[in-house]
Design an enzyme around this catalytic site. Structure first.
Site, PDB file in Angstrom:
ATOM      1  N   ASP A 179      23.520  44.288  41.220  1.00 40.01           N
ATOM      2  CA  ASP A 179      22.257  44.326  40.486  1.00 40.01           C
ATOM      3  C   ASP A 179      21.052  44.530  41.414  1.00 40.01           C
ATOM      4  O   ASP A 179      20.160  43.704  41.472  1.00 40.01           O
ATOM      5  CB  ASP A 179      22.140  42.999  39.705  1.00 40.01           C
ATOM      6  N   GLU A 413      29.642  36.650  45.057  1.00 41.72           N
ATOM      7  CA  GLU A 413      30.192  36.845  43.729  1.00 41.72           C
ATOM      8  C   GLU A 413      31.237  37.933  43.572  1.00 41.72           C
ATOM      9  O   GLU A 413      31.002  38.911  42.865  1.00 41.72           O
ATOM     10  CB  GLU A 413      29.054  37.169  42.746  1.00 41.72           C
ATOM     11  N   ASN A 468      26.180  30.169  42.088  1.00 44.28           N
ATOM     12  CA  ASN A 468      25.156  30.843  41.280  1.00 44.28           C
ATOM     13  C   ASN A 468      25.447  30.514  39.821  1.00 44.28           C
ATOM     14  O   ASN A 468      26.536  30.809  39.333  1.00 44.28           O
ATOM     15  CB  ASN A 468      25.242  32.366  41.460  1.00 44.28           C
ATOM     16  N   TYR A 470      23.900  30.411  35.708  1.00 46.56           N
ATOM     17  CA  TYR A 470      22.855  30.863  34.780  1.00 46.56           C
ATOM     18  C   TYR A 470      22.962  30.167  33.425  1.00 46.56           C
ATOM     19  O   TYR A 470      22.744  30.783  32.390  1.00 46.56           O
ATOM     20  CB  TYR A 470      22.897  32.396  34.670  1.00 46.56           C
ATOM     21  N   GLU A 505      21.693  30.431  43.271  1.00 48.69           N
ATOM     22  CA  GLU A 505      20.987  31.265  42.287  1.00 48.69           C
ATOM     23  C   GLU A 505      20.931  30.525  40.969  1.00 48.69           C
ATOM     24  O   GLU A 505      21.946  29.965  40.524  1.00 48.69           O
ATOM     25  CB  GLU A 505      21.729  32.582  42.026  1.00 48.69           C
TER      26      GLU A 505
HETATM   27  C1  GCB Z   1      23.762  37.238  39.994  1.00 46.70           C
HETATM   28  C2  GCB Z   1      23.781  38.109  41.194  1.00 46.70           C
HETATM   29  C3  GCB Z   1      22.427  38.752  41.467  1.00 46.70           C
HETATM   30  C4  GCB Z   1      21.807  39.211  40.145  1.00 46.70           C
HETATM   31  C5  GCB Z   1      21.616  38.007  39.258  1.00 46.70           C
HETATM   32  C6  GCB Z   1      21.000  38.378  37.902  1.00 46.70           C
HETATM   33  O1  GCB Z   1      24.596  36.406  39.813  1.00 46.70           O
HETATM   34  O2  GCB Z   1      24.233  37.467  42.353  1.00 46.70           O
HETATM   35  O3  GCB Z   1      22.613  39.834  42.342  1.00 46.70           O
HETATM   36  O4  GCB Z   1      20.608  39.892  40.344  1.00 46.70           O
HETATM   37  O5  GCB Z   1      22.844  37.388  39.026  1.00 46.70           O
HETATM   38  O6  GCB Z   1      19.794  38.347  37.756  1.00 46.70           O
HETATM   39  O7  GCB Z   1      21.765  38.730  37.002  1.00 46.70           O
END
Ligand code: GCB
Length: 598
Positions: A179, A413, A468, A470, A505
């Site tokens: 990304d 990742e 990482n 989210y 992250e």
């Molecule tokens: C991740 C990646 C990173 C992306 C991010 C995202 O896990 O390591 O390269 O930019 O998520 O914003 O989706």
């Protein structure tokens, strides 16, 4: 590999500026280089990525070779010197021609390489330099590109006959499995440097602490004839210790240590001599160690406050941008942060030098990102292991002397596949390989994506667990109550591993200026709510020894249905203006000391 230095015995000639440039038009093939063809192209700046320099869409979406050319003449008074051409980074594959002769080639877009051109480059006579650059990414490159037409974003894999047919029909395209935009070209400086014919080829300095003394181990690698010696000066220029021979151990009484800012990042200067040659480098005295759930710098438990970053800016792309680097350092201080990860590739050497001086701690990452992008086992079908080893070897060779570098990250990742034996064997042996290479014995990690952490067998084996996550963004989207519930289930799992954990992250895309009174996704208020909710959980867990929001600033990436004008998870905009969340972290981090927080 030593950084080029101008001093009493060495000269540096910068070959940056306007170079002739042409994209391959598909008729010439690999590594082809022809002066007339290139000269009919356009002028581009070196160093810079070529993609955003020209309005022609081909510059942005080019897939394959591109050619750079320039001529130059070096002064006649360099006739008796050894001459070396150094490329700090050419992305991703380079072939270099001097007066029509292929003098070197290099795979990998983020680390330096050089060619000894003594005898080939004649002082006083004009020379022609052509650099052919290939930006293609696939299962053998790092970072990795998808093969078989799979796009990173969107539902491009759908079982739709017309889409499948179109993918076969279209021109070759780069399909990054990562990304960030696949910026390419001569991204970092090109320089010619000189040394005497007998010369210093490498210097390694590692340090220890013994009571109030600093211990300095040194190794000087040389070529040719001469006696090696070393002299160490303090910040005022006073010689504090010296030694003779190619290696040895020195002591500095009442040493001043290198501490992360706002502690004193004290630097000593080592000047090494060999015959006519000399080389100086700054180094700090500090130790790094993992003990239980703590990360110790100089024996004290450190808390990582910082970011995942990118080298990315308007127009320059991923091109070396010293102004931006300095601005970033200033913003890091402004937010009271103390660290960053070089996600997802090694940065320009100048940034590490700045961090040494400014007391900013670095987790140094290889370009091993995007490993996967296939339904098959990437470790069985890909052909990248020896390249990955080369990259780790070259990264450590380049960055080993920086006090700011406290940990190596072998990669970011790999898709899902941290479960099978093939994945375990790959990463486990790479971990041992990396450990054995670093003379400073720094901790080694790898950064894990949001996965089934119970099945994952690799992450838990690292010196520091880097995850990482989210929660609340890509999953349980917008529902921060549920996100925290899920996060805590996972943190309970990590607590049992008895290792330090850094959230490397976590983040939420945020459109600057988009405000809502009831926070929902993409608003500035949501980004603050997201971080505030999650950070409160970190504060309750003593093994959580760091928080690196994703990302320091908005950045460019591949176009797709999930990205509007790039990835917008920055705390800062792409031009480094603070979003509300930057103010939030500034306030939070002011209250969190570097040491003894946990
Ligand atoms: C991740 C990646 C990173 C992306 C991010 C995202 O896990 O390591 O390269 O930019 O998520 O914003 O989706």
């Amino acid at each position: 590999m030593l950084y080029p230095e101008i001093n009493e015995s060495r000269n540096v000639i910068d070959l940056g500026g306007a170079w002739s440039f042409r994209l391959d038009d598909g008729t010439h093939g690999e590594g082809w280089a022809d002066s007339a063809f290139i000269s009919e192209g356009v002028q581009v700046p070196v160093p810079a990525s070529y993609n955003d320099i020209n309005e022609d869409l081909e510059f942005r979406k080019h897939c394959g070779w591109a050619y750079y050319r320039r001529t130059f003449t070096i002064p006649k008074n360099l006739a008796d010197e050894r001459l070396v051409l150094r490329f700090d980074a050419v992305t991703h594959y380079a072939k270099v021609y001097l007066d029509g002769e292929l003098i070197t080639e290099h795979k990998g877009g983020f680390l330096p390489f050089e060619a000894d051109v003594t005898g080939k480059l004649v002082p006083g006579k004009e020379a022609e330099l052509i650099v052919a650059v290939d930006n293609r990414i696939n299962h053998s490159t790092l970072p990795m590109g998808n093969e078989g037409g799979t796009a990173f974003f969107g539902s491009d894999n759908a079982d739709v006959p017309s889409v499948i047919a179109a993918k076969k029909w279209r021109r070759p395209v780069n399909l990054p499995n990562f990304d960030f935009f696949n910026y390419a070209g001569i991204n970092r400086p090109v320089r010619l440097y000189t040394t005497p014919m007998s010369y210093i080829s490498d210097v390694t300095i590692t340090t220890g602490i013994d009571g109030s003394s600093g211990i300095v181990h040194y190794v000087i690698t040389t070529e040719g004839n001469g006696e090696a010696s070393i002299e160490i000066r303090d910040g005022s220029g006073k010689v504090v210790t010296e030694g003779k021979g190619n290696s040895g151990t020195l002591h500095i009484e009442n040493a001043r240590l290198w501490w992360p800012y706002p502690g004193e990042p004290y630097l000593y200067k080592a000047t090494v001599r060999f015959g006519e040659d000399a080389y100086s480098l700054d180094f700090g005295i500090r130790t790094v160690k993992v003990e239980g759930t703590r990360f110790l710098i100089n024996g004290r438990p450190f808390y990582f406050k910082g970011f995942g970053k990118h080298e990315d800016s308007a127009i320059h792309g991923r091109g070396f941008d010293f102004v931006l680097d300095m601005k970033d350092i200033s913003m890091i201080h402004w937010m009271d942060a103390n660290s960053f990860r070089t996600s997802h590739y090694p940065y320009a050497e100048e940034m590490y030098q700045l961090c040494d001086r400014e007391g900013i701690v670095i987790i140094d990452e290889t370009p091993a990102v995007g490993m996967g992008g296939t339904t098959e086992d990437i470790y069985r079908i890909g052909n990248f292991r020896s390249h990955h080893e080369d990259v780790i070897k070259d990264l450590i060779a380049r960055d080993k002397n920086h006090p700011s570098v406290v940990m190596w990250s072998m990669g970011n990742e790999p898709d899902v596949v941290t479960y099978p034996d093939s994945a375990y064997d790959y990463w486990h042996s790479l971990y041992e390989y990396t450990k054995a290479l670093d003379p400073d014995g720094r901790p080694v990690t790898f950064v894990c994506n949001q996965n089934n952490y119970e099945r994952d067998r690799i992450t838990r084996e690292m010196d520091v667990i880097c995850i990482n996550r989210y929660y609340g963004w890509y999953n349980l989207s917008g529902d921060m109550e549920a996100a925290v519930y899920a996060l805590n289930i996972e943190l309970d799992f990590w607590e049992k591993q008895n290792k330090p954990v850094i959230m490397t992250e976590y983040g939420a895309d945020t459109l600057p200026g988009f405000h809502l009174s009831s926070p929902e996704m993409f608003s500035e208020e949501f980004q603050v709510l997201y971080y505030d909710t999650i950070n409160k959980e970190f504060d309750k867990r003593s093994f959580m020894i760091g928080e690196h929001p994703w990302n320091f600033a908005d950045f460019n990436t591949i176009q797709g249905p999930m990205r509007a004008d790039g990835n917008r998870k920055g705390l800062l905009t792409r031009d480094r203006r603070p979003k509300m969340a930057a103010h939030y972290f500034r306030k939070r981090w002011k209250e969190i000391p570097n040491f003894d927080y946990k």
